[in-house]
Design an enzyme around this catalytic site. Structure first.
Site, PDB file in Angstrom:
ATOM      1  N   TRP A  96       0.847  -1.190   0.000  1.00  6.66           N
ATOM      2  CA  TRP A  96       0.000   0.000   0.000  1.00  6.66           C
ATOM      3  C   TRP A  96       0.886   1.246   0.000  1.00  6.66           C
ATOM      4  O   TRP A  96       1.899   1.262   0.704  1.00  6.66           O
ATOM      5  CB  TRP A  96      -0.905  -0.018   1.246  1.00  6.66           C
ATOM      6  CG  TRP A  96      -1.981   0.997   1.172  1.00  6.66           C
ATOM      7  CD1 TRP A  96      -2.049   2.167   1.870  1.00  6.66           C
ATOM      8  CD2 TRP A  96      -3.146   0.953   0.341  1.00  6.66           C
ATOM      9  NE1 TRP A  96      -3.181   2.853   1.524  1.00  6.66           N
ATOM     10  CE2 TRP A  96      -3.872   2.132   0.581  1.00  6.66           C
ATOM     11  CE3 TRP A  96      -3.642   0.028  -0.587  1.00  6.66           C
ATOM     12  CZ2 TRP A  96      -5.067   2.419  -0.071  1.00  6.66           C
ATOM     13  CZ3 TRP A  96      -4.828   0.318  -1.239  1.00  6.66           C
ATOM     14  CH2 TRP A  96      -5.521   1.500  -0.969  1.00  6.66           C
ATOM     15  N   HIS A 142      -0.850  -5.382   6.954  1.00 11.85           N
ATOM     16  CA  HIS A 142      -1.787  -5.414   5.809  1.00 11.85           C
ATOM     17  C   HIS A 142      -1.053  -5.750   4.508  1.00 11.85           C
ATOM     18  O   HIS A 142      -1.330  -5.182   3.457  1.00 11.85           O
ATOM     19  CB  HIS A 142      -2.530  -4.082   5.707  1.00 11.85           C
ATOM     20  CG  HIS A 142      -3.336  -3.781   6.930  1.00 11.85           C
ATOM     21  ND1 HIS A 142      -4.696  -3.972   6.992  1.00 11.85           N
ATOM     22  CD2 HIS A 142      -2.948  -3.363   8.161  1.00 11.85           C
ATOM     23  CE1 HIS A 142      -5.117  -3.660   8.209  1.00 11.85           C
ATOM     24  NE2 HIS A 142      -4.078  -3.286   8.943  1.00 11.85           N
ATOM     25  N   HIS A 161      -4.695 -10.467   3.288  1.00 11.60           N
ATOM     26  CA  HIS A 161      -4.771 -10.226   4.729  1.00 11.60           C
ATOM     27  C   HIS A 161      -6.203  -9.950   5.171  1.00 11.60           C
ATOM     28  O   HIS A 161      -7.094  -9.738   4.347  1.00 11.60           O
ATOM     29  CB  HIS A 161      -3.855  -9.056   5.118  1.00 11.60           C
ATOM     30  CG  HIS A 161      -4.327  -7.745   4.568  1.00 11.60           C
ATOM     31  ND1 HIS A 161      -4.032  -7.329   3.297  1.00 11.60           N
ATOM     32  CD2 HIS A 161      -5.100  -6.782   5.110  1.00 11.60           C
ATOM     33  CE1 HIS A 161      -4.587  -6.149   3.073  1.00 11.60           C
ATOM     34  NE2 HIS A 161      -5.255  -5.789   4.160  1.00 11.60           N
ATOM     35  N   ASP A 173      -8.667  -7.511   7.705  1.00  9.47           N
ATOM     36  CA  ASP A 173      -8.794  -6.281   8.489  1.00  9.47           C
ATOM     37  C   ASP A 173      -9.660  -6.568   9.709  1.00  9.47           C
ATOM     38  O   ASP A 173     -10.724  -7.184   9.581  1.00  9.47           O
ATOM     39  CB  ASP A 173      -9.516  -5.184   7.684  1.00  9.47           C
ATOM     40  CG  ASP A 173      -8.623  -4.512   6.659  1.00  9.47           C
ATOM     41  OD1 ASP A 173      -7.433  -4.825   6.577  1.00  9.47           O
ATOM     42  OD2 ASP A 173      -9.152  -3.631   5.939  1.00  9.47           O
ATOM     43  N   HIS A 184      -8.777  -1.620  13.029  1.00  4.44           N
ATOM     44  CA  HIS A 184      -8.169  -0.867  11.919  1.00  4.44           C
ATOM     45  C   HIS A 184      -8.766   0.545  11.825  1.00  4.44           C
ATOM     46  O   HIS A 184      -8.063   1.505  11.532  1.00  4.44           O
ATOM     47  CB  HIS A 184      -8.421  -1.647  10.619  1.00  4.44           C
ATOM     48  CG  HIS A 184      -7.611  -1.237   9.439  1.00  4.44           C
ATOM     49  ND1 HIS A 184      -6.376  -0.625   9.511  1.00  4.44           N
ATOM     50  CD2 HIS A 184      -7.880  -1.365   8.103  1.00  4.44           C
ATOM     51  CE1 HIS A 184      -5.923  -0.405   8.284  1.00  4.44           C
ATOM     52  NE2 HIS A 184      -6.819  -0.827   7.422  1.00  4.44           N
ATOM     53  N   HIS A 230     -14.907   1.221   4.967  1.00  3.22           N
ATOM     54  CA  HIS A 230     -14.391   0.430   6.093  1.00  3.22           C
ATOM     55  C   HIS A 230     -15.225   0.646   7.359  1.00  3.22           C
ATOM     56  O   HIS A 230     -15.485  -0.296   8.104  1.00  3.22           O
ATOM     57  CB  HIS A 230     -12.928   0.786   6.367  1.00  3.22           C
ATOM     58  CG  HIS A 230     -11.953   0.091   5.464  1.00  3.22           C
ATOM     59  ND1 HIS A 230     -11.640   0.547   4.219  1.00  3.22           N
ATOM     60  CD2 HIS A 230     -11.219  -1.039   5.634  1.00  3.22           C
ATOM     61  CE1 HIS A 230     -10.740  -0.263   3.657  1.00  3.22           C
ATOM     62  NE2 HIS A 230     -10.471  -1.237   4.498  1.00  3.22           N
ATOM     63  N   GLU A 233      -8.669  -8.710   2.173  1.00  4.08           N
ATOM     64  CA  GLU A 233      -8.151  -7.911   1.060  1.00  4.08           C
ATOM     65  C   GLU A 233      -6.952  -8.632   0.437  1.00  4.08           C
ATOM     66  O   GLU A 233      -6.253  -9.389   1.109  1.00  4.08           O
ATOM     67  CB  GLU A 233      -7.738  -6.523   1.567  1.00  4.08           C
ATOM     68  CG  GLU A 233      -8.945  -5.752   2.072  1.00  4.08           C
ATOM     69  CD  GLU A 233      -8.619  -4.469   2.812  1.00  4.08           C
ATOM     70  OE1 GLU A 233      -9.458  -3.555   2.782  1.00  4.08           O
ATOM     71  OE2 GLU A 233      -7.544  -4.378   3.436  1.00  4.08           O
TER      72      GLU A 233
HETATM   73 ZN   LIG Z   1      -6.198  -4.046   5.198  1.00  8.51          ZN
END
Ligand SMILES: [Zn+2]
Length: 212
Positions: free
Chosen positions: A17, A47, A51, A53, A57, A163, A175
């Site tokens: 990310w 992450h 993975h 969440d 988070h 989210h 994700e």
């Molecule tokens: Zn994530």
């Protein structure tokens, strides 16, 4: 019965990310240098790759990944495939899929999966995600786990509303799935995140089993 591995391989070349540190895997004990075994140190964001969440988070008082229920993480999951023309998963796109009542786990296969199949090495900000209307639709339909085939469930730079809607309803988010080798349909999902205490997320091996 066939087993499909829908997990990305984690390596220093993994797409991360934007802003997350790259993956580092350092062998700090080496047999060729006289050690009696090889041993590797890992340094990566929680992450990374495929993975999960956890509510923590996005919510300070939310559950950590170690507290997620295995009842949600393992069970029947519906792989739902969206046409290549779908750029965002909204309520309308979901309505068209006629997800059967009582479905608890959905995994979304979009054009994102082609990026993994083609081994595209750079982060793609134009990936397909679920917008807040789509997230609310999932909550209203009693979905308890949702997975997506890129590094975030929400469209790029629109993380918070999606989210918050999903994690606020205690939905588990997966994700970074690679669904390129999987067809739409019903599978048995096994999603077992590393048990990191109070963590906001964790890498997980995920497999689907189903008919070939
Ligand atoms: Zn994530």
């Amino acid at each position: 019965m066939k087993i499909f591995d829908v997990t990305l391989t984690i390596s220093p070349e993994s797409i991360t990310w934007p802003g997350d540190a790259p993956v580092s895997l350092q062998r700090f004990r080496k047999i060729e240098e006289g050690a009696n075994a090889n041993a590797t140190r890992m340094d990566m964001a929680a992450h990374t790759g495929t993975h999960v969440d956890a509510p923590y988070h996005f919510f300070m008082d939310g559950k950590g990944v170690d507290q997620l229920s295995l009842d949600i993480l393992v069970g029947l999951a519906l792989v739902v495939e969206f046409d290549e023309a779908v750029e965002v998963i909204d309520a309308q796109a979901l309505e068209k899929q006629n997800i059967p009542a009582g479905t608890q786990r959905v995994l979304f296969k979009t054009r994102n999966s082609q990026l993994w199949a083609k081994q595209v090495k750079e982060f793609q900000p134009g990936f397909v995600g679920v917008n807040v209307e789509g997230a609310n639709y999932l909550v209203q339909h009693g979905i308890r786990l949702v997975g997506i085939d890129y590094l975030s469930v929400s469209p790029y730079k629109k993380s918070r509303p999606t989210h918050e809607a999903l994690l606020g309803a205690e939905m588990v988010i997966i994700e970074g799935l690679d669904l390129s080798s999987v067809c739409a349909g019903l599978y048995q999902l096994y999603c077992l995140p590393t048990k990191l205490k109070d963590a906001d997320g964790a890498p997980a091996r995920k497999i689907l089993s189903g008919d070939d």
